[in-house]
Scaffold this motif. Structure first.
Motif, PDB file in Angstrom:
ATOM      1  N   ILE A 197       0.841  -1.190   0.000  1.00 41.70           N
ATOM      2  CA  ILE A 197       0.000   0.000   0.000  1.00 41.70           C
ATOM      3  C   ILE A 197       0.880   1.245   0.000  1.00 41.70           C
ATOM      4  O   ILE A 197       2.092   1.179   0.236  1.00 41.70           O
ATOM      5  N   HIS A 198       0.265   2.364  -0.261  1.00 42.16           N
ATOM      6  CA  HIS A 198       0.946   3.654  -0.200  1.00 42.16           C
ATOM      7  C   HIS A 198       1.525   3.869   1.202  1.00 42.16           C
ATOM      8  O   HIS A 198       0.938   3.468   2.196  1.00 42.16           O
ATOM      9  N   GLY A 199       2.691   4.516   1.254  1.00 44.29           N
ATOM     10  CA  GLY A 199       3.267   4.882   2.544  1.00 44.29           C
ATOM     11  C   GLY A 199       4.211   3.874   3.145  1.00 44.29           C
ATOM     12  O   GLY A 199       4.692   4.072   4.267  1.00 44.29           O
ATOM     13  N   TYR A 200       4.531   2.788   2.413  1.00 43.63           N
ATOM     14  CA  TYR A 200       5.295   1.702   3.041  1.00 43.63           C
ATOM     15  C   TYR A 200       6.686   2.127   3.501  1.00 43.63           C
ATOM     16  O   TYR A 200       7.281   1.482   4.369  1.00 43.63           O
ATOM     17  N   ALA A 201       7.219   3.214   2.959  1.00 45.74           N
ATOM     18  CA  ALA A 201       8.556   3.659   3.365  1.00 45.74           C
ATOM     19  C   ALA A 201       8.616   4.066   4.830  1.00 45.74           C
ATOM     20  O   ALA A 201       9.699   4.135   5.411  1.00 45.74           O
ATOM     21  N   ASN A 202       7.455   4.319   5.426  1.00 48.98           N
ATOM     22  CA  ASN A 202       7.408   4.737   6.830  1.00 48.98           C
ATOM     23  C   ASN A 202       7.058   3.618   7.795  1.00 48.98           C
ATOM     24  O   ASN A 202       7.049   3.836   9.008  1.00 48.98           O
ATOM     25  N   PHE A 203       6.790   2.409   7.291  1.00 51.86           N
ATOM     26  CA  PHE A 203       6.317   1.331   8.159  1.00 51.86           C
ATOM     27  C   PHE A 203       7.449   0.345   8.476  1.00 51.86           C
ATOM     28  O   PHE A 203       7.320  -0.862   8.297  1.00 51.86           O
ATOM     29  N   LEU A 204       8.549   0.857   8.962  1.00 53.91           N
ATOM     30  CA  LEU A 204       9.768   0.058   9.071  1.00 53.91           C
ATOM     31  C   LEU A 204       9.812  -0.834  10.299  1.00 53.91           C
ATOM     32  O   LEU A 204      10.617  -1.763  10.353  1.00 53.91           O
ATOM     33  N   ALA A 205       8.961  -0.573  11.289  1.00 55.79           N
ATOM     34  CA  ALA A 205       9.052  -1.319  12.542  1.00 55.79           C
ATOM     35  C   ALA A 205       8.031  -2.430  12.665  1.00 55.79           C
ATOM     36  O   ALA A 205       7.987  -3.118  13.686  1.00 55.79           O
ATOM     37  N   ILE A 206       7.216  -2.627  11.635  1.00 55.00           N
ATOM     38  CA  ILE A 206       6.141  -3.617  11.746  1.00 55.00           C
ATOM     39  C   ILE A 206       6.272  -4.666  10.645  1.00 55.00           C
ATOM     40  O   ILE A 206       6.445  -4.342   9.480  1.00 55.00           O
ATOM     41  N   GLY A 207       6.202  -5.909  11.025  1.00 53.30           N
ATOM     42  CA  GLY A 207       6.299  -6.999  10.069  1.00 53.30           C
ATOM     43  C   GLY A 207       7.656  -7.023   9.391  1.00 53.30           C
ATOM     44  O   GLY A 207       8.668  -6.522   9.901  1.00 53.30           O
ATOM     45  N   THR A 208       7.677  -7.616   8.205  1.00 54.70           N
ATOM     46  CA  THR A 208       8.913  -7.712   7.437  1.00 54.70           C
ATOM     47  C   THR A 208       8.764  -7.207   6.000  1.00 54.70           C
ATOM     48  O   THR A 208       9.741  -6.794   5.384  1.00 54.70           O
ATOM     49  N   ARG A 209       7.552  -7.230   5.466  1.00 53.59           N
ATOM     50  CA  ARG A 209       7.361  -6.970   4.046  1.00 53.59           C
ATOM     51  C   ARG A 209       7.706  -5.529   3.664  1.00 53.59           C
ATOM     52  O   ARG A 209       8.277  -5.278   2.592  1.00 53.59           O
ATOM     53  N   PHE A 210       7.367  -4.564   4.532  1.00 49.55           N
ATOM     54  CA  PHE A 210       7.659  -3.169   4.209  1.00 49.55           C
ATOM     55  C   PHE A 210       9.166  -2.936   4.142  1.00 49.55           C
ATOM     56  O   PHE A 210       9.666  -2.245   3.252  1.00 49.55           O
ATOM     57  N   ARG A 211       9.903  -3.518   5.088  1.00 52.61           N
ATOM     58  CA  ARG A 211      11.364  -3.355   5.082  1.00 52.61           C
ATOM     59  C   ARG A 211      11.983  -4.024   3.865  1.00 52.61           C
ATOM     60  O   ARG A 211      12.976  -3.532   3.320  1.00 52.61           O
ATOM     61  N   GLU A 212      11.408  -5.145   3.434  1.00 44.84           N
ATOM     62  CA  GLU A 212      11.934  -5.791   2.227  1.00 44.84           C
ATOM     63  C   GLU A 212      11.898  -4.827   1.039  1.00 44.84           C
ATOM     64  O   GLU A 212      12.865  -4.739   0.269  1.00 44.84           O
ATOM     65  N   ALA A 213      10.795  -4.123   0.889  1.00 50.41           N
ATOM     66  CA  ALA A 213      10.682  -3.173  -0.219  1.00 50.41           C
ATOM     67  C   ALA A 213      11.701  -2.049  -0.077  1.00 50.41           C
ATOM     68  O   ALA A 213      12.289  -1.598  -1.069  1.00 50.41           O
ATOM     69  N   MET A 214      11.941  -1.603   1.146  1.00 57.17           N
ATOM     70  CA  MET A 214      12.900  -0.520   1.352  1.00 57.17           C
ATOM     71  C   MET A 214      14.342  -1.002   1.207  1.00 57.17           C
ATOM     72  O   MET A 214      15.212  -0.223   0.798  1.00 57.17           O
ATOM     73  N   PHE A 215      14.615  -2.256   1.522  1.00 55.76           N
ATOM     74  CA  PHE A 215      15.955  -2.794   1.265  1.00 55.76           C
ATOM     75  C   PHE A 215      16.250  -2.770  -0.235  1.00 55.76           C
ATOM     76  O   PHE A 215      17.377  -2.487  -0.648  1.00 55.76           O
ATOM     77  N   GLU A 216      15.248  -3.074  -1.045  1.00 55.42           N
ATOM     78  CA  GLU A 216      15.456  -2.994  -2.486  1.00 55.42           C
ATOM     79  C   GLU A 216      15.774  -1.568  -2.908  1.00 55.42           C
ATOM     80  O   GLU A 216      16.702  -1.320  -3.704  1.00 55.42           O
ATOM     81  N   ALA A 217      15.024  -0.606  -2.390  1.00 54.85           N
ATOM     82  CA  ALA A 217      15.258   0.797  -2.737  1.00 54.85           C
ATOM     83  C   ALA A 217      16.668   1.228  -2.352  1.00 54.85           C
ATOM     84  O   ALA A 217      17.364   1.906  -3.124  1.00 54.85           O
ATOM     85  N   ALA A 218      17.095   0.839  -1.159  1.00 56.09           N
ATOM     86  CA  ALA A 218      18.441   1.207  -0.701  1.00 56.09           C
ATOM     87  C   ALA A 218      19.509   0.582  -1.582  1.00 56.09           C
ATOM     88  O   ALA A 218      20.515   1.232  -1.926  1.00 56.09           O
ATOM     89  N   ALA A 219      19.311  -0.674  -1.973  1.00 53.44           N
ATOM     90  CA  ALA A 219      20.300  -1.355  -2.809  1.00 53.44           C
ATOM     91  C   ALA A 219      20.405  -0.709  -4.176  1.00 53.44           C
ATOM     92  O   ALA A 219      21.513  -0.491  -4.700  1.00 53.44           O
TER      93      ALA A 219
END
Length: 353
Positions: free
Chosen positions: A315-337
């Motif tokens: 969903i929209h806003g996933y860049a801010n949901f870093l402390a919950i679950g794992t899926r949002f961080r997975e998307a942000m790890f891709e962005a960082a890489a």
């Protein structure tokens, strides 16, 4: 909301995600499938938790109240500050607040990301996106300059654009003082911030440079004039709503004609040749999905290197949901890489001619 209440709500939300998957599924409800996509359990559980909590809608009340509410909500979903990251407050051109993030043991002359927060040009702040910037700094191994550009309705279009351009020019002119390589300065942001990063790239490129070396565009708003399928499909129930978007645009635009301006709707730009390489990430259950993907296709047709990822289950806003679950961080790890690789291999053009 007292700090202790925020801490308690954050702890409760994180505890919810530690429950067995079977229990989380029972709480979230049956899987949601729409447009040949299935919403991630992490995303569906977050939406369900919002329904059961006292967290308000993004656009509820006055802009001032909505800003306070977003900062509080961000503290719950983003988690404790990511370390080790050194932080320094500064001011751009004497008026624009900014915050510089430097990951541990990063040498001088390293890449820099100029970051613009999301929030519909009306809400959001350096504070609301603090952990997003910390995450990118640490995992992309770049310095991050987070920009507190002026917000509507007090400062409608194009004030935010002017601040964004000024921030990039400042970063380039003061690269040595910031510890950055002037030839490896990227721009990026989420949602409205992705819009501003896009506009900065267009304006500086058309002006003959200096221009960014790379664009990091997370679910950007690109065309306020289009009535896309995703705006119809995901108008309600998936965090960012159509009502929210109308509220934001009503504050940002001075007139309806503003929306036709490429500085407002960068997807309407007629010449995209020479734009910096870009990473564009969209979320499958996001009203902004289709316009972000259409902009990626326009860049490709103009010969610009583009990496497009649709996170079909988010969903929209996933860049801010870093402390919950794992899926949002997975998307942000891709962005960082992608950001790290993009700044390492992009042509060093930001210095201009």
């Amino acid at each position: 909301m007292p700090l202790s209440t925020i801490a308690l709500q954050g702890a409760a939300l994180r505890a919810l995600y530690r429950l067995p998957r079977r229990i989380r599924r029972l709480i979230a409800g049956a899987p949601i499938r729409l447009d040949d996509q299935e919403l991630a359990l992490d995303a569906q559980l977050f939406l369900r938790a919002r329904e059961l909590s006292t967290l308000p809608a993004l656009s509820k009340g006055t802009p001032e109240k909505a800003r306070r509410d977003l900062d509080k909500g961000a503290a719950i979903a983003a988690g404790e500050p990511i370390e080790p990251v050194a932080v320094r407050e500064l001011t751009i051109d004497g008026t624009i607040p900014a915050r510089l993030y430097q990951p541990d043991e990063l040498p001088e002359g390293s890449p820099l990301l100029v970051f613009f927060h999301g929030g519909g040009f009306t809400i959001g702040s350096i504070t609301s996106h603090d952990n997003t910037c910390r995450f990118l700094a640490k995992h992309a191994r770049v310095r991050v300059l987070s920009v507190g550009y002026r917000l509507a309705p007090e400062h409608p279009f194009p004030d935010g654009v002017d601040d964004a351009v000024a921030a990039f020019k400042y970063a380039h002119a003061n690269a040595a003082e910031l510890g950055a390589d002037p030839a490896a300065i990227a721009v990026g942001g989420d949602s409205a911030g992705g819009n501003l990063a896009t506009v900065v790239s267009q304006l500086t490129t058309r002006a003959g440079g200096p221009k960014p070396a790379f664009q990091l565009l997370l679910y950007p708003s690109a065309d306020a004039t289009s009535e896309t399928r995703s705006k119809q499909l995901f108008a309600k129930g998936f965090f960012l709503t159509r009502d929210d978007m109308d509220w934001f645009m009503g504050h940002y635009a001075r007139t309806e004609q503003d929306k036709q301006d490429p500085r407002y709707s960068p997807g309407l730009a007629t010449d995209l040749s020479g734009m910096p390489p870009a990473y564009i990430a969209t979320a499958g259950f996001d009203p902004l999905r289709d316009e972000g993907e259409a902009y990626a296709e326009s860049l490709r047709k103009a010969g610009v290197p583009v990496v497009l990822t649709r996170h079909a289950d988010l969903i929209h806003g996933y860049a801010n949901f870093l402390a919950i679950g794992t899926r949002f961080r997975e998307a942000m790890f891709e962005a960082a890489a992608v950001l790290r690789v993009g700044l390492e291999i992009s042509p060093k053009e930001s210095v201009g001619e």
